[in-house]
Design a protein around this motif. Structure first.
Motif, mmCIF file in Angstrom:
data_model
loop_
_atom_site.group_PDB
_atom_site.id
_atom_site.type_symbol
_atom_site.label_atom_id
_atom_site.label_comp_id
_atom_site.label_asym_id
_atom_site.label_seq_id
_atom_site.Cartn_x
_atom_site.Cartn_y
_atom_site.Cartn_z
ATOM 1 N N SER A 13 0.911 -1.273 -0.168
ATOM 2 C CA SER A 13 0.116 0.024 -0.077
ATOM 3 C C SER A 13 0.918 1.222 -0.021
ATOM 4 O O SER A 13 1.744 1.329 0.850
ATOM 5 N N GLU A 14 0.574 1.955 -0.882
ATOM 6 C CA GLU A 14 1.421 3.356 -1.058
ATOM 7 C C GLU A 14 0.447 4.607 -0.513
ATOM 8 O O GLU A 14 1.010 5.715 -0.767
ATOM 9 N N ARG A 15 -0.708 4.288 0.027
ATOM 10 C CA ARG A 15 -1.637 5.418 0.682
ATOM 11 C C ARG A 15 -0.908 5.989 1.896
ATOM 12 O O ARG A 15 -0.590 5.227 2.696
ATOM 13 N N SER A 16 -0.765 7.132 2.027
ATOM 14 C CA SER A 16 -0.455 7.672 3.323
ATOM 15 C C SER A 16 -1.805 7.675 4.489
ATOM 16 O O SER A 16 -2.800 7.382 4.041
ATOM 17 N N ALA A 17 -1.227 7.945 5.571
ATOM 18 C CA ALA A 17 -2.093 7.742 6.623
ATOM 19 C C ALA A 17 -3.239 8.683 6.553
ATOM 20 O O ALA A 17 -4.338 8.448 6.865
ATOM 21 N N ASP A 18 -2.974 9.961 5.968
ATOM 22 C CA ASP A 18 -4.191 10.923 5.823
ATOM 23 C C ASP A 18 -4.921 10.595 4.680
ATOM 24 O O ASP A 18 -6.321 10.741 4.835
ATOM 25 N N GLU A 19 -4.454 9.893 3.578
ATOM 26 C CA GLU A 19 -5.566 9.114 2.646
ATOM 27 C C GLU A 19 -6.378 8.208 3.042
ATOM 28 O O GLU A 19 -7.779 8.132 2.861
#
Length: 61
Positions: A13-19
């Protein structure tokens, strides 16, 4: 964006914690504040993904 209902965190997963947090907020808004069983499973998966994506604090030596 929809994801599978697996409760395992995808390591790639390359999504940030914010996303991920935004998706969690959207899930709660869509549910009207009460999660169905299926939504609870998605929430658990998202929380695990969020925890894996959030920046880790630096420990002082």
């Amino acid at each position: 964006m929809l994801h599978s209902m697996s409760t395992t965190v995808e390591p790639s997963s390359e999504r940030s914690a914010d996303e991920v947090n935004e998706e969690i907020r959207a899930l709660w808004l869509r549910s009207g504040g009460t999660l169905s069983t299926e939504q609870r499973e998605e929430y658990q998966r998202l929380v695990l993904e969020w925890a894996a994506a959030r920046p880790q604090p630096v420990k002082a030596a």
